[in-house]
Design an enzyme around this catalytic site. Sequence first.
Site, PDB file in Angstrom:
ATOM      1  N   VAL A   1       0.865  -1.178   0.000  1.00 47.57           N
ATOM      2  CA  VAL A   1       0.000   0.000   0.000  1.00 47.57           C
ATOM      3  C   VAL A   1       0.899   1.225   0.000  1.00 47.57           C
ATOM      4  O   VAL A   1       2.065   1.159   0.392  1.00 47.57           O
ATOM      5  CB  VAL A   1      -0.947   0.032   1.220  1.00 47.57           C
ATOM      6  CG1 VAL A   1      -1.990  -1.055   1.119  1.00 47.57           C
ATOM      7  CG2 VAL A   1      -0.156  -0.096   2.517  1.00 47.57           C
ATOM      8  N   SER A   2       0.362   2.350  -0.458  1.00 54.72           N
ATOM      9  CA  SER A   2       1.175   3.553  -0.594  1.00 54.72           C
ATOM     10  C   SER A   2       1.386   4.273   0.727  1.00 54.72           C
ATOM     11  O   SER A   2       2.440   4.865   0.961  1.00 54.72           O
ATOM     12  CB  SER A   2       0.538   4.496  -1.623  1.00 54.72           C
ATOM     13  OG  SER A   2       0.477   3.887  -2.892  1.00 54.72           O
ATOM     14  N   THR A   3       0.386   4.268   1.610  1.00 54.23           N
ATOM     15  CA  THR A   3       0.486   4.996   2.882  1.00 54.23           C
ATOM     16  C   THR A   3       0.074   4.091   4.027  1.00 54.23           C
ATOM     17  O   THR A   3      -0.630   3.090   3.838  1.00 54.23           O
ATOM     18  CB  THR A   3      -0.417   6.240   2.880  1.00 54.23           C
ATOM     19  OG1 THR A   3      -1.794   5.829   2.780  1.00 54.23           O
ATOM     20  CG2 THR A   3      -0.084   7.146   1.703  1.00 54.23           C
TER      21      THR A   3
ATOM     22  N   GLN B   1      -3.652   3.212   4.696  1.00 51.01           N
ATOM     23  CA  GLN B   1      -4.330   2.181   3.928  1.00 51.01           C
ATOM     24  C   GLN B   1      -4.116   0.818   4.559  1.00 51.01           C
ATOM     25  O   GLN B   1      -3.152   0.599   5.298  1.00 51.01           O
ATOM     26  CB  GLN B   1      -3.830   2.178   2.483  1.00 51.01           C
ATOM     27  CG  GLN B   1      -4.116   3.476   1.745  1.00 51.01           C
ATOM     28  CD  GLN B   1      -3.443   3.514   0.379  1.00 51.01           C
ATOM     29  OE1 GLN B   1      -2.239   3.299   0.264  1.00 51.01           O
ATOM     30  NE2 GLN B   1      -4.230   3.784  -0.652  1.00 51.01           N
TER      31      GLN B   1
ATOM     32  N   GLY C   1       4.713   1.854   0.940  1.00 48.38           N
ATOM     33  CA  GLY C   1       5.543   2.785   0.184  1.00 48.38           C
ATOM     34  C   GLY C   1       4.999   2.966  -1.210  1.00 48.38           C
ATOM     35  O   GLY C   1       4.292   2.108  -1.749  1.00 48.38           O
TER      36      GLY C   1
END
Length: 240
Positions: free
Chosen positions: A57-59, A62, A86
Amino acid sequence: MLVCDHKKPPPSDQLHSDTPNGAPVKNPSQNVPPVTRPAGRFRYRRAAWDLFGYTRVSTAAQSLDGQIDALVGAGADERWIVRETGSGRRDDRPELTALLEQLRGGDTLVVVRLDRLGRSAAHLAGLVRDLDERGVTLRSLTEALDTATPAGRFVVHVLAAMAQMEADLIRERTLDGLAAARARGRVGGRPRVMTQEKIAAARSALDDGQPLASVARVLGVSESSIRRHVPRTTDVSAAV
């Protein structure tokens, strides 16, 4: 007359049996640990089935739960699912890098979507090609991709062609943009700090005996910039 009922002793593998009808129970002392390969830098002990999952996941806000549930439903053991937080555009994804280094021929890597792995078509195509050359199977659930099948291998070639086309289009657009800018009198690159007007003003002020530091402060540039653009510049304040 006394008659003794001598019964044949049960086999040793039936001793301490708790199952109905005296069904044999494997002696715990005879358990043989499963064969595992060296763990190397991989943070988890390798599984016997060599099926690994990767989630990202990006953050931190999430959740990875949806991806993990999908991979478990596809046959992956939750212990062998690597988790990472990341952006996909970052090159430094240590969990993915460590996982890719440990994959070997015959292993299978499962992801929910291909975009969990690659930053772009070019990066994804290179990664898929590298796994294929090493004998590692890649499965993506959303795209129904399995590189162990003929259809999956065809997708690998399509990805490589798309990556090459993407690189060619980026190069073509860049060259067209530079040509259009030059036709309008604009030159690419970083804007110059010292314009012709500033160079003339600096030369005039220095010829009048103004200190270099004062001239640089008034023009809003560094002293080194003036020295570079006004040859044989002498700092009057330093000479005094």
